[in-house]
Design a protein around this motif. Structure first.
Motif, short mmCIF file in Angstrom:
data_model
loop_
_atom_site.label_atom_id
_atom_site.label_comp_id
_atom_site.label_asym_id
_atom_site.label_seq_id
_atom_site.Cartn_x
_atom_site.Cartn_y
_atom_site.Cartn_z
N GLY A 1 -91.62 64.95 -43.89
CA GLY A 1 -91.52 63.80 -44.96
C GLY A 1 -92.84 63.31 -45.77
O GLY A 1 -93.70 64.23 -46.30
N LYS A 2 -93.44 62.12 -46.15
CA LYS A 2 -94.57 62.42 -47.07
C LYS A 2 -94.87 60.18 -48.00
O LYS A 2 -94.08 59.71 -47.09
CB LYS A 2 -94.11 62.72 -48.81
N PRO A 3 -96.14 59.98 -47.45
CA PRO A 3 -96.16 58.64 -48.35
C PRO A 3 -95.42 58.49 -48.82
O PRO A 3 -95.71 59.01 -50.56
CB PRO A 3 -97.93 59.15 -48.19
N HIS A 4 -95.13 57.17 -49.50
CA HIS A 4 -94.36 56.28 -50.28
C HIS A 4 -95.39 56.39 -51.75
O HIS A 4 -96.32 56.18 -51.45
CB HIS A 4 -93.50 55.02 -49.79
N GLU A 5 -94.87 56.92 -52.25
CA GLU A 5 -96.09 57.11 -54.05
C GLU A 5 -96.91 55.75 -54.28
O GLU A 5 -97.86 55.66 -54.65
CB GLU A 5 -95.51 57.18 -55.17
N MET A 6 -96.06 54.28 -53.83
CA MET A 6 -96.70 53.15 -54.16
C MET A 6 -97.56 52.74 -52.47
O MET A 6 -98.03 51.86 -52.65
CB MET A 6 -95.36 52.19 -54.27
N PHE A 7 -96.41 52.96 -51.46
CA PHE A 7 -96.79 52.19 -50.12
C PHE A 7 -97.81 53.40 -49.18
O PHE A 7 -96.98 54.06 -48.55
CB PHE A 7 -95.72 51.59 -49.47
N ASN A 8 -98.68 54.05 -49.34
CA ASN A 8 -99.26 55.09 -48.49
C ASN A 8 -98.50 55.37 -46.98
O ASN A 8 -99.18 56.29 -46.44
CB ASN A 8 -100.72 54.71 -48.98
N PRO B 1 -92.94 55.21 -39.72
CA PRO B 1 -92.42 55.92 -40.48
C PRO B 1 -90.39 55.86 -40.31
O PRO B 1 -90.38 54.90 -39.37
CB PRO B 1 -92.76 57.23 -39.22
N GLY B 2 -90.15 57.04 -41.53
CA GLY B 2 -88.70 56.26 -41.91
C GLY B 2 -88.04 56.71 -40.17
O GLY B 2 -86.71 55.91 -39.81
N SER B 3 -88.04 58.03 -39.05
CA SER B 3 -87.04 57.73 -38.27
C SER B 3 -89.00 57.94 -36.98
O SER B 3 -89.10 59.60 -37.37
CB SER B 3 -86.61 58.74 -38.37
N CYS C 1 -78.03 51.59 -47.93
CA CYS C 1 -75.93 51.50 -47.33
C CYS C 1 -75.71 53.09 -47.41
O CYS C 1 -74.81 53.42 -46.17
CB CYS C 1 -74.84 51.14 -47.81
N LEU C 2 -75.22 53.62 -48.80
CA LEU C 2 -74.36 55.30 -48.43
C LEU C 2 -75.36 56.04 -47.57
O LEU C 2 -75.01 56.75 -46.64
CB LEU C 2 -74.73 55.39 -49.73
N LYS C 3 -76.97 56.10 -47.71
CA LYS C 3 -77.64 56.64 -46.98
C LYS C 3 -77.70 56.43 -45.44
O LYS C 3 -76.97 58.24 -44.25
CB LYS C 3 -78.96 56.68 -47.07
N THR D 1 -89.22 59.04 -44.65
CA THR D 1 -89.04 60.44 -44.11
C THR D 1 -86.90 60.58 -44.53
O THR D 1 -86.67 61.09 -44.26
CB THR D 1 -88.81 60.89 -42.66
N THR D 2 -86.15 59.63 -45.37
CA THR D 2 -85.00 59.46 -44.96
C THR D 2 -84.45 59.55 -46.61
O THR D 2 -82.82 59.86 -46.60
CB THR D 2 -84.84 58.10 -44.69
N TYR D 3 -85.40 59.18 -47.63
CA TYR D 3 -85.01 59.32 -48.99
C TYR D 3 -84.87 60.41 -49.11
O TYR D 3 -83.33 60.56 -50.40
CB TYR D 3 -85.60 58.90 -49.63
N ASP D 4 -85.60 61.71 -49.40
CA ASP D 4 -84.85 62.30 -49.90
C ASP D 4 -83.71 64.32 -48.99
O ASP D 4 -83.85 64.67 -49.36
CB ASP D 4 -86.33 63.95 -49.69
#
Length: 324
Positions: free
Chosen positions: A176-183, A262-264, A122-124, A188-191
């Motif tokens: 972006g990058k693949p999530h460490e647990m879910f490739n 993808p995140g976006s 929500c904050l992001k 593309t959004t978290y960082d």
């Protein structure tokens, strides 16, 4: 690269095959879709649209989170529950307003991580979670989130409006990058800075309100080609797509890239004279866009690679939605 094997991987991908169950929902609920007479868009799009007058529509969407994600990483499940809903509204050219949720918790240990993920999402995206319903003694752990947004009635991006001869664009944030647990989660959004993430949403809204996009969807669980096929099925169209024109982060092999969430990321159709502006405008917001093919009158999605051409989906033989 084995092109035929790549196509088989896409056709057999779980994110594609599990969509067929939607046909049962379509059949059983068809008579209920527009009992009010105010429904502009019902099932088959990223969000439904309800006419509220003054050339405005309320957009409604909902998503459930796969149990696999809930059990392995509840924090990421909570975060993604916000992301996927916001993207559904963005794909319609709308502004997301607020969300509610339904949670069922059988394992108290996941509870705080799940809620922290929701809060951070929500904050992001700057979209509030305003309520919901909790089953504190559920037999399983599950999460469903619904979202409401708003858009101009005559500016909605819909998947029902692809037209023969339209150019097909794929737009993805490659940073972006693949999530460490879910490739297959291309994060593309978290960082990223929240402002850039939010600007990516309003950028699509701008393109919609200025008539650059004819039809579109956000790239979801079926991946790039599976999402495009869903758009084609609702529009009763086909497509010719060139594999190597699809924007890709080259650290990811094609088979994983085409199946990634993808995140976006979006698939659009547009008139040829609009494409260059779309590409340049989205590039300002870290979204790489390219024309990858053309909408056709056929009922098939063909993929081209070098001198080979293979039918990936056929609406009579192996549709994604069975949307008839």
């Amino acid at each position: 690269m084995d092109f035929k094997n790549l196509v088989c991987e896409i056709q057999q991908f779980k994110g594609v095959s599990r969509k067929s169950s939607i046909n049962n929902v379509i059949t059983l609920l068809k008579e209920s879709y527009n009992v009010s007479g105010n429904v502009v868009i019902d099932i088959g799009d990223d969000a439904s649209a309800i006419d509220i007058g003054n050339n405005q529509v309320i957009l409604l969407a909902a998503d459930g989170i796969w149990g696999d994600i809930m059990n392995v990483n509840p924090y990421w499940a909570g975060y993604c529950s916000v992301l996927v809903n916001v993207n559904d509204i963005a794909a319609m050219g709308g502004k997301p307003l607020a969300m509610v949720n339904i949670m069922s918790i059988s394992n108290d240990e996941i509870y705080s991580d799940l809620l922290k993920g929701i809060k951070d999402g929500c904050l992001k995206f700057n979209v509030p979670m305003v309520g919901g319903h909790l089953h504190p003694d559920g037999e399983t752990d599950s999460l469903g989130v619904a979202i409401v947004g708003i858009a101009k009635k005559d500016k909605i991006i819909t998947s029902f409006n692809a037209q023969t001869g339209d150019k097909i664009l794929v737009a993805i944030d490659l940073d972006g990058k693949p999530h460490e647990m879910f490739n297959l989660n291309w994060d593309t959004t978290y960082d990223k800075d929240p402002q850039l993430v939010q600007d990516q949403i309003t950028a699509v809204q701008y393109l919609a309100e200025h008539d650059y996009i004819k039809s579109g969807k956000d790239i979801s669980n079926p991946g790039i080609l599976g999402t495009l096929e869903m758009l084609l099925e609702t529009s009763n169209k086909g497509a010719d797509v060139n594999l190597e024109d699809i924007p890709r982060n080259e650290t990811v092999e094609w088979v994983d890239w085409l199946r990634s969430y993808p995140g976006s990321g979006f698939v659009f159709t547009a008139s040829e004279d609009k494409c260059e502006f779309i590409k340049e405008y989205l590039a300002k917001y870290s979204i790489e866009t390219n024309v990858v093919g053309e909408v056709t009158d056929s009922n098939s999605l063909f993929l081209n690679y070098k001198d080979e051409k293979i039918e990936v989906f056929n609406q009579d033989k192996n549709p994604v939605l069975i949307f008839k």
